[in-house]
Motif scaffolding. Structure first.
Motif, PDB file in Angstrom:
ATOM      1  N   GLY A   1       0.807  -1.210   0.000  1.00  0.00           N
ATOM      2  CA  GLY A   1       0.000   0.000   0.000  1.00  0.00           C
ATOM      3  C   GLY A   1       0.842   1.263   0.000  1.00  0.00           C
ATOM      4  O   GLY A   1       2.061   1.235  -0.202  1.00  0.00           O
TER       5      GLY A   1
ATOM      6  N   PRO B   1       0.314  -7.176  -6.440  1.00  0.00           N
ATOM      7  CA  PRO B   1      -0.233  -8.159  -5.501  1.00  0.00           C
ATOM      8  C   PRO B   1       0.702  -9.320  -5.267  1.00  0.00           C
ATOM      9  O   PRO B   1       1.397  -9.771  -6.178  1.00  0.00           O
ATOM     10  CB  PRO B   1      -1.509  -8.631  -6.210  1.00  0.00           C
TER      11      PRO B   1
ATOM     12  N   ARG C   1      -6.531  -0.583  -2.674  1.00  0.00           N
ATOM     13  CA  ARG C   1      -5.255  -0.499  -3.362  1.00  0.00           C
ATOM     14  C   ARG C   1      -5.493   0.071  -4.763  1.00  0.00           C
ATOM     15  O   ARG C   1      -6.399  -0.395  -5.473  1.00  0.00           O
ATOM     16  CB  ARG C   1      -4.594  -1.887  -3.479  1.00  0.00           C
TER      17      ARG C   1
ATOM     18  N   TRP D   1      -0.532  -1.167  -7.662  1.00  0.00           N
ATOM     19  CA  TRP D   1      -0.618  -2.325  -6.782  1.00  0.00           C
ATOM     20  C   TRP D   1       0.122  -3.506  -7.387  1.00  0.00           C
ATOM     21  O   TRP D   1      -0.123  -3.895  -8.522  1.00  0.00           O
ATOM     22  CB  TRP D   1      -2.088  -2.679  -6.553  1.00  0.00           C
TER      23      TRP D   1
END
Length: 257
Positions: free
Chosen positions: A23, A201, A194, A199
């Motif tokens: 984040g 992941p 997000r 982002w």
């Protein structure tokens, strides 16, 4: 805040939180500086950021390093408490680190209590792990351990059985209320936001992660941080004084004339 108030961006709302990725670091650094009065330093020609508490007892360093923990919170010794520190990996969700710094800077915190960080995990159906004094999340990807009844705590998130996503470490003497704040955030079922363009992941496995994509105005995304700063600033505001009676008005109840 976006220069273009009508600009729209795509936001992912991700659950569980521990697999949401790191984040935006400003979720931590901006409130500490603007709401809690921590001084801000930036190392020239590096991405390093250092924040120091007003009383000079605590220091938070953001030091992007692929071979080490990115966030380190150091606290100096106090009359009744030895020095301690906590560290967090790059992909530790900022919401978890913010839970710790919010608890540390809460002027109304009850420092005399010693909550058990395991309690909230048990209530969230975490179960004993194979290692001693450890608990594992229902999806089997997050672990919290206090080895051998020591005061040192470790949190680890893994996918595919062995690939570590992030790791957090709380040293001996870290106040229990801070670790409890961390575990409360760890088990919070509320998805975290997000920005999809930035982002990265840790996994897209739909059996592990739920993602809901929402298009929204960029200004609304920026407002979330402003609202957080406002809320934390209010904790430090002095209580409002009762209004005084205008000249010529009778005094309030219980006061002599």
């Amino acid at each position: 805040m976006s220069r273009f108030p009508d600009e729209r961006i795509v936001v992912d709302y991700v659950a569980p939180r521990h697999l949401a990725g790191g984040g935006d670091p400003t979720w931590i650094t901006v409130p500490l500086h603007r709401a809690c009065g921590w001084s801000l330093e930036h190392e020239p020609l590096t991405p390093d950021v250092v924040l120091t508490s007003p009383d000079q007892t605590a220091l938070l360093r953001l030091e992007p390093d692929p071979d080490a923990q990115w966030w380190t919170l150091h606290h100096a010794p106090e009359p009744a408490t030895p020095a301690w520190y906590a560290s967090f990996g790059a992909r530790t969700p900022v919401e978890f680190i913010a839970a710790v710094t919010d608890a540390l800077t809460d002027p109304a915190a009850d420092t005399a209590t010693a909550p058990d960080p395991y309690d909230v995990l048990r209530q969230a159906n975490w179960t004993p792990a194979g290692t001693r004094n450890g608990l594992v999340s229902p999806d089997g990807t997050a672990f919290l351990q206090r080895p051998d009844e020591a005061s040192v705590w470790f949190a680890t998130v893994m996918v595919n059985g062995s690939r570590i996503v992030w790791h957090a470490h709380f040293s001996e003497h870290t106040p229990s209320r801070l670790i409890a704040a961390f575990t409360a955030s760890l088990t919070d079922p509320t998805p975290v936001a997000r920005v999809i363009d930035t982002w990265r992941p840790p996994t897209l496995n739909p059996r592990l992660v739920t993602r809901t994509q929402v298009g929204m105005r960029a200004a609304l995304v920026a407002f979330a941080l402003d609202d957080r700063v406002h809320t934390l600033s209010a904790r430090h505001a002095p209580p409002a004084s009762p209004p005084s009676a205008p000249p010529g008005q009778p005094p309030g109840p219980g006061r002599s004339r």
